[in-house]
Design a protein around this motif. Structure first.
Motif, PDB file in Angstrom:
ATOM      1  N   PHE A  45    -118.653 -21.271  59.704  1.00  0.00           N
ATOM      2  CA  PHE A  45    -117.973 -20.991  58.443  1.00  0.00           C
ATOM      3  C   PHE A  45    -116.978 -22.092  58.102  1.00  0.00           C
ATOM      4  O   PHE A  45    -116.933 -22.569  56.970  1.00  0.00           O
ATOM      5  N   SER A  46    -116.170 -22.509  59.083  1.00  0.00           N
ATOM      6  CA  SER A  46    -115.184 -23.563  58.808  1.00  0.00           C
ATOM      7  C   SER A  46    -115.881 -24.880  58.470  1.00  0.00           C
ATOM      8  O   SER A  46    -115.415 -25.637  57.607  1.00  0.00           O
ATOM      9  N   HIS A  47    -117.001 -25.147  59.113  1.00  0.00           N
ATOM     10  CA  HIS A  47    -117.755 -26.370  58.833  1.00  0.00           C
ATOM     11  C   HIS A  47    -118.289 -26.350  57.401  1.00  0.00           C
ATOM     12  O   HIS A  47    -118.160 -27.339  56.666  1.00  0.00           O
ATOM     13  N   LEU A  48    -118.880 -25.229  57.000  1.00  0.00           N
ATOM     14  CA  LEU A  48    -119.395 -25.118  55.634  1.00  0.00           C
ATOM     15  C   LEU A  48    -118.263 -25.183  54.608  1.00  0.00           C
ATOM     16  O   LEU A  48    -118.377 -25.883  53.597  1.00  0.00           O
ATOM     17  N   ALA A  49    -117.173 -24.474  54.858  1.00  0.00           N
ATOM     18  CA  ALA A  49    -116.049 -24.479  53.916  1.00  0.00           C
ATOM     19  C   ALA A  49    -115.479 -25.890  53.749  1.00  0.00           C
ATOM     20  O   ALA A  49    -115.164 -26.310  52.629  1.00  0.00           O
ATOM     21  N   LEU A  50    -115.357 -26.611  54.832  1.00  0.00           N
ATOM     22  CA  LEU A  50    -114.843 -27.980  54.762  1.00  0.00           C
ATOM     23  C   LEU A  50    -115.802 -28.883  53.984  1.00  0.00           C
ATOM     24  O   LEU A  50    -115.365 -29.715  53.182  1.00  0.00           O
ATOM     25  N   LEU A  51    -117.093 -28.712  54.192  1.00  0.00           N
ATOM     26  CA  LEU A  51    -118.066 -29.509  53.442  1.00  0.00           C
ATOM     27  C   LEU A  51    -118.026 -29.195  51.945  1.00  0.00           C
ATOM     28  O   LEU A  51    -118.142 -30.098  51.114  1.00  0.00           O
ATOM     29  N   VAL A  52    -117.870 -27.931  51.596  1.00  0.00           N
ATOM     30  CA  VAL A  52    -117.747 -27.573  50.177  1.00  0.00           C
ATOM     31  C   VAL A  52    -116.490 -28.209  49.591  1.00  0.00           C
ATOM     32  O   VAL A  52    -116.513 -28.785  48.496  1.00  0.00           O
ATOM     33  N   PHE A  53    -115.380 -28.144  50.322  1.00  0.00           N
ATOM     34  CA  PHE A  53    -114.117 -28.744  49.890  1.00  0.00           C
ATOM     35  C   PHE A  53    -114.289 -30.248  49.656  1.00  0.00           C
ATOM     36  O   PHE A  53    -113.868 -30.785  48.625  1.00  0.00           O
ATOM     37  N   VAL A  54    -114.916 -30.934  50.595  1.00  0.00           N
ATOM     38  CA  VAL A  54    -115.138 -32.379  50.477  1.00  0.00           C
ATOM     39  C   VAL A  54    -116.019 -32.671  49.261  1.00  0.00           C
ATOM     40  O   VAL A  54    -115.736 -33.602  48.494  1.00  0.00           O
ATOM     41  N   ASN A  55    -117.065 -31.882  49.068  1.00  0.00           N
ATOM     42  CA  ASN A  55    -117.963 -32.112  47.934  1.00  0.00           C
ATOM     43  C   ASN A  55    -117.273 -31.894  46.598  1.00  0.00           C
ATOM     44  O   ASN A  55    -117.540 -32.630  45.647  1.00  0.00           O
ATOM     45  N   VAL A  56    -116.420 -30.911  46.516  1.00  0.00           N
ATOM     46  CA  VAL A  56    -115.700 -30.674  45.261  1.00  0.00           C
ATOM     47  C   VAL A  56    -114.865 -31.895  44.892  1.00  0.00           C
ATOM     48  O   VAL A  56    -114.887 -32.367  43.760  1.00  0.00           O
ATOM     49  N   PHE A  57    -114.158 -32.451  45.863  1.00  0.00           N
ATOM     50  CA  PHE A  57    -113.335 -33.631  45.575  1.00  0.00           C
ATOM     51  C   PHE A  57    -114.192 -34.854  45.281  1.00  0.00           C
ATOM     52  O   PHE A  57    -113.857 -35.660  44.408  1.00  0.00           O
ATOM     53  N   GLU A  58    -115.303 -35.017  45.998  1.00  0.00           N
ATOM     54  CA  GLU A  58    -116.185 -36.165  45.751  1.00  0.00           C
ATOM     55  C   GLU A  58    -116.751 -36.110  44.337  1.00  0.00           C
ATOM     56  O   GLU A  58    -116.749 -37.111  43.627  1.00  0.00           O
ATOM     57  N   TRP A  59    -117.270 -34.941  43.945  1.00  0.00           N
ATOM     58  CA  TRP A  59    -117.911 -34.842  42.641  1.00  0.00           C
ATOM     59  C   TRP A  59    -116.910 -34.771  41.492  1.00  0.00           C
ATOM     60  O   TRP A  59    -117.266 -35.057  40.349  1.00  0.00           O
ATOM     61  N   ALA A  60    -115.675 -34.415  41.770  1.00  0.00           N
ATOM     62  CA  ALA A  60    -114.639 -34.445  40.742  1.00  0.00           C
ATOM     63  C   ALA A  60    -114.038 -35.840  40.629  1.00  0.00           C
ATOM     64  O   ALA A  60    -113.154 -36.073  39.819  1.00  0.00           O
ATOM     65  N   ASN A  61    -114.517 -36.774  41.478  1.00  0.00           N
ATOM     66  CA  ASN A  61    -114.046 -38.154  41.482  1.00  0.00           C
ATOM     67  C   ASN A  61    -112.552 -38.229  41.787  1.00  0.00           C
ATOM     68  O   ASN A  61    -111.821 -39.012  41.203  1.00  0.00           O
ATOM     69  N   GLN A  62    -112.123 -37.365  42.693  1.00  0.00           N
ATOM     70  CA  GLN A  62    -110.726 -37.311  43.104  1.00  0.00           C
ATOM     71  C   GLN A  62    -110.611 -37.793  44.546  1.00  0.00           C
ATOM     72  O   GLN A  62    -111.499 -37.557  45.352  1.00  0.00           O
ATOM     73  N   PRO A  63    -109.513 -38.442  44.876  1.00  0.00           N
ATOM     74  CA  PRO A  63    -109.325 -38.834  46.272  1.00  0.00           C
ATOM     75  C   PRO A  63    -109.025 -37.602  47.123  1.00  0.00           C
ATOM     76  O   PRO A  63    -108.496 -36.605  46.640  1.00  0.00           O
ATOM     77  N   CYS A  64    -109.370 -37.705  48.376  1.00  0.00           N
ATOM     78  CA  CYS A  64    -109.069 -36.618  49.313  1.00  0.00           C
ATOM     79  C   CYS A  64    -107.558 -36.435  49.394  1.00  0.00           C
ATOM     80  O   CYS A  64    -106.812 -37.418  49.383  1.00  0.00           O
ATOM     81  N   PRO A  65    -107.072 -35.207  49.477  1.00  0.00           N
ATOM     82  CA  PRO A  65    -105.624 -35.005  49.587  1.00  0.00           C
ATOM     83  C   PRO A  65    -105.026 -35.709  50.803  1.00  0.00           C
ATOM     84  O   PRO A  65    -103.885 -36.190  50.739  1.00  0.00           O
ATOM     85  N   LEU A  66    -105.773 -35.798  51.893  1.00  0.00           N
ATOM     86  CA  LEU A  66    -105.253 -36.503  53.067  1.00  0.00           C
ATOM     87  C   LEU A  66    -105.095 -37.995  52.789  1.00  0.00           C
ATOM     88  O   LEU A  66    -104.141 -38.622  53.262  1.00  0.00           O
ATOM     89  N   THR A  67    -105.997 -38.564  52.009  1.00  0.00           N
ATOM     90  CA  THR A  67    -105.875 -39.970  51.618  1.00  0.00           C
ATOM     91  C   THR A  67    -104.632 -40.179  50.775  1.00  0.00           C
ATOM     92  O   THR A  67    -103.872 -41.128  50.989  1.00  0.00           O
ATOM     93  N   THR A  68    -104.430 -39.290  49.814  1.00  0.00           N
ATOM     94  CA  THR A  68    -103.265 -39.399  48.940  1.00  0.00           C
ATOM     95  C   THR A  68    -101.963 -39.286  49.730  1.00  0.00           C
ATOM     96  O   THR A  68    -101.036 -40.064  49.525  1.00  0.00           O
TER      97      THR A  68
END
Length: 181
Positions: A45-68
């Motif tokens: 579950f945590s793996h899938l949730a993290l992948l969904v989170f990463v995909n949302v930021f990638e497709w929204a063309n936003q930097p990862c919050p950790l990068t920021t």
């Protein structure tokens, strides 16, 4: 102090990348070899949730919050960074357009969702003895598989729509580079 915190965030970010990619590479043979850890509910579950989170930021063309966070800490410090900043940060942040990195993350997400459909995670339990005493015989799991099939079909459309909405609101990587976000 900010340089130390920025290094800690860079290491955390590196660990997240290893968890996402390594987790997928662990689940693939784990399902085939029937490793119990590959069917662990919390891991999957945590793996899938993290992948969904990463995909949302990638497709929204936003930097990862950790990068920021890391970039803000390094900018406040005025220090470009040392060993960790060079090897961890630079290994994750290659100089390619954001959409190029979005496709591999969608591929990973598709694989993980397919594996959810193919071999759903084991339900969480409190203990092995309690599970053996109270659990009924395993069912065919068809409702679970139908849910994940629909989820896999709808997720790309939802991500696309979210990226369009965020672009409509003016949230893009260009504004974040200019300091808007």
């Amino acid at each position: 102090m900010n340089a130390w915190l920025a290094d800690a965030v860079a290491l955390l970010h590196g660990a997240v990348v290893v968890y996402v990619v390594g987790g997928t590479l662990f689940i693939l043979p784990g399902v085939w070899r029937k490793w119990p850890a590959a069917r662990n509910f919390y891991f999957r579950f945590s793996h899938l949730a993290l992948l969904v989170f990463v995909n949302v930021f990638e497709w929204a063309n936003q930097p990862c919050p950790l990068t920021t966070i890391e970039q803000n800490l390094r900018a406040d410090d005025g220090h470009p960074g040392g060993f960790i900043a060079h090897h961890v940060h630079d290994a994750m942040h290659v100089d390619v357009p954001a959409r190029v990195l979005a496709w591999p993350t969608v591929g990973l997400l598709a694989i993980v969702v397919w594996l959810y459909w193919l071999a759903p995670p084991a339900p969480p339990s409190t203990s092995k003895t309690e599970e053996a005493e109270t659990s009924p015989k395993p069912s065919s799991g068809w409702p679970h598989r139908v849910f994940w099939t629909v989820f896999l079909a709808v997720l790309p459309l939802a991500l696309w729509e979210l990226s369009r909405k965020l672009a409509w609101l003016g949230l893009s990587a260009r504004e974040s580079e200019q300091g808007w976000v």
